[in-house]
Design a protein around this motif. Sequence first.
Motif, PDB file in Angstrom:
ATOM      1  N   MET A  99       0.844  -1.196   0.000  1.00  0.00           N
ATOM      2  CA  MET A  99       0.000   0.000   0.000  1.00  0.00           C
ATOM      3  C   MET A  99       0.880   1.247   0.000  1.00  0.00           C
ATOM      4  N   ASP A 116      -6.597   2.949   0.753  1.00  0.00           N
ATOM      5  CA  ASP A 116      -6.379   2.522  -0.625  1.00  0.00           C
ATOM      6  C   ASP A 116      -6.976   3.509  -1.629  1.00  0.00           C
ATOM      7  N   SER A 132      -9.870   3.776  -6.342  1.00  0.00           N
ATOM      8  CA  SER A 132      -9.095   2.749  -5.658  1.00  0.00           C
ATOM      9  C   SER A 132      -7.712   2.640  -6.300  1.00  0.00           C
ATOM     10  N   SER A 169      -5.351   0.284  -5.651  1.00  0.00           N
ATOM     11  CA  SER A 169      -5.054  -1.104  -6.025  1.00  0.00           C
ATOM     12  C   SER A 169      -5.832  -1.519  -7.262  1.00  0.00           C
ATOM     13  N   ASN A 184      -4.357  -2.849 -10.798  1.00  0.00           N
ATOM     14  CA  ASN A 184      -4.823  -4.130 -11.324  1.00  0.00           C
ATOM     15  C   ASN A 184      -5.415  -3.977 -12.721  1.00  0.00           C
TER      16      ASN A 184
END
Length: 488
Positions: free
Chosen positions: A1, A104, A466, A468, A472
Amino acid sequence: MYSNLKELTSHKVFHYFAEISKIPRGSGNEKAISDYLVRFAQERNLEVIQDQVLNVIIKKAATTGYENVPTVIIQGHMDMVCEKNQDTIHDFEKDPLQLRIVGDMLYATDTTLGADNGIAVAYALALLDADDLPHPSLEVVITTEEETTMNGAIAVDAKHFKGRILINIDSEEDGKLLVSSAGGVHVTQVLPIKWDNSTDNEVAYRIRIKGLKGGHSGISINKERGNSNKLLGRVLHDLSSEFHYSIQQINGGVKPNAIPREAEAIVFIQTDDVEPINEKIEKYNDIFKNELQFSDPDVSIFFEKRDISSTNVFSSETMHKAITSLLLIPHGVQGMSMAILGLVESSTNLGVVTTTDSTITFESEIRSSLKSVKSSMVTQVRTIAEMLECEVLIDSDYPEWPFDPNSKAKKLFEETYKEKYSKEMEVIAVHAGIECGVFIEKIPGLDAVSIGPDIFLVHTPDEHISISSTINNWEYFIYTLKKMKDFL
C-alpha cells in the motif's frame, strides 16, 4: 500500500495522473491540457494531431512482432466535471487539484478528483511513454467536452483512424466489461421573467437545501437520491398555498449530468409570516430526512434572513410558472430494461436551475438506450414548456451504443481476463453516455469495449479512486494488448 503521494507517483500511471491534476481541465477549458498532450507527443517524436476543438490524436508504431496485429484505438476524454462544496475555496480555472491518500483511495481535497476521465489520460500517457510494453499499432484519441456536450467526439474526423478495434477507458468498475450504453440529449426550458417589486412590509430570506449526495445522473439515477431542485419546488409550492410571498431568484445544481445536491431560493415574505414559515420549513426538514433516510440521511433545509438591497421579484405569473416547472419537469428513472436485469433503460435529470436578469432556465439530461423512447421523453418536456409558454432548446444529442453479441473485442477481453484471473469477466451495459456510440457511428465496422478501475461518487467532491484497482486494471489492460498477437 502506498502511504504518500511521492511513493504513489513512482508508478507511471499515477505519475501522469498527478501531472494532469496540476492542469485545470473543466469542460470548455481544455486548451492547457490539450497543449500538454501535444507537447508530450512531440517530445517523444510521436505523430500527433490537434484539431480545431482541441481533441488530440497520438499515434505510436507497433512494437517488434506486432506489426501484423490489427491497429487499436485507445480512447478517453481530457475534461472533467468541476464541482466543489459551496464553502470550499478553489478556482477550477487556475488552481491545481490537491491530491490526498486515504487508505487505498485517492481523493482530491473538497473537489471532484477528475478520475473521470483523467485515468484514461494517465493510462494512455504511461503506455505511450513506455518502451518495454508490447503492443500493436496505437491510435490514442483524447477528446474534449465529453462531460457537457460530447462535441469533441462528435467533431473527430474519422479519416485519421485505421483501427477498427476501440478500447475506451471511461468505465468505473474493475473486473467488468462494458459493451453497451445509453444515448442522451440536453434539453433546456427557458422561462422569460416578468419582474415586479416587493412590498414595504416584506423581508428577504433564503430557503436553502443542502446535504444531498448527488452523483452521476446516469450511473446513480437508480439509487433514488434526492434532487435538490425538485425538493425545493415542493417546498415553494406548499408555501404558496398557505402564505403570500414573492420569489427573487431560484438556483440549483451545477451540471445537467449531475444529480443536484444543493438548491436555493431568495424569497420576500411578510414580517408576520416569518415564524410560521420557519415552522413549516422545520417540518420539511423532518419530512425530507424521513423520505431520504437511506439514500441521503444528511439532507437539510435552511431558512436564513438575507440583507438584499434589490426589491425586484418575479411577477405572480412568473412565480407560478417557475414553481409549476419545478413540479412538472420529470426527474428520475422512467423505465427499466426488460432485456438486462437491473439496467435502467430510460431516465431524466433536472440538473440545473438558473436565474438571470431575464430568464429562468431549467436544464435536463435525458437518457435512453432506445432512440424512440428518448424522443418521446423530449416531447414530454417540450409539451410542459409549451403549456407554460416557455422556449425549449435542444443540444448535445448523442447516440446510444448498441450491444453486439458477436463482438470480437468483447471475446478478446473475456478470454484474456479468464486466462489471467481464472474466472469469468462480468459483461455489463450502463445507463450513461459513453463516447463509443459516437465513434461507432463515425467509423464503419468499429468494434468497441470499455474498461476502467473502481471509481466512486463521480461528479461529486467525494469522488475517489481505488489505488489497487487502478494498478490491477492497468496490468489487465497491458496484458490484453500483449495477448492480441495470440487472439487476433
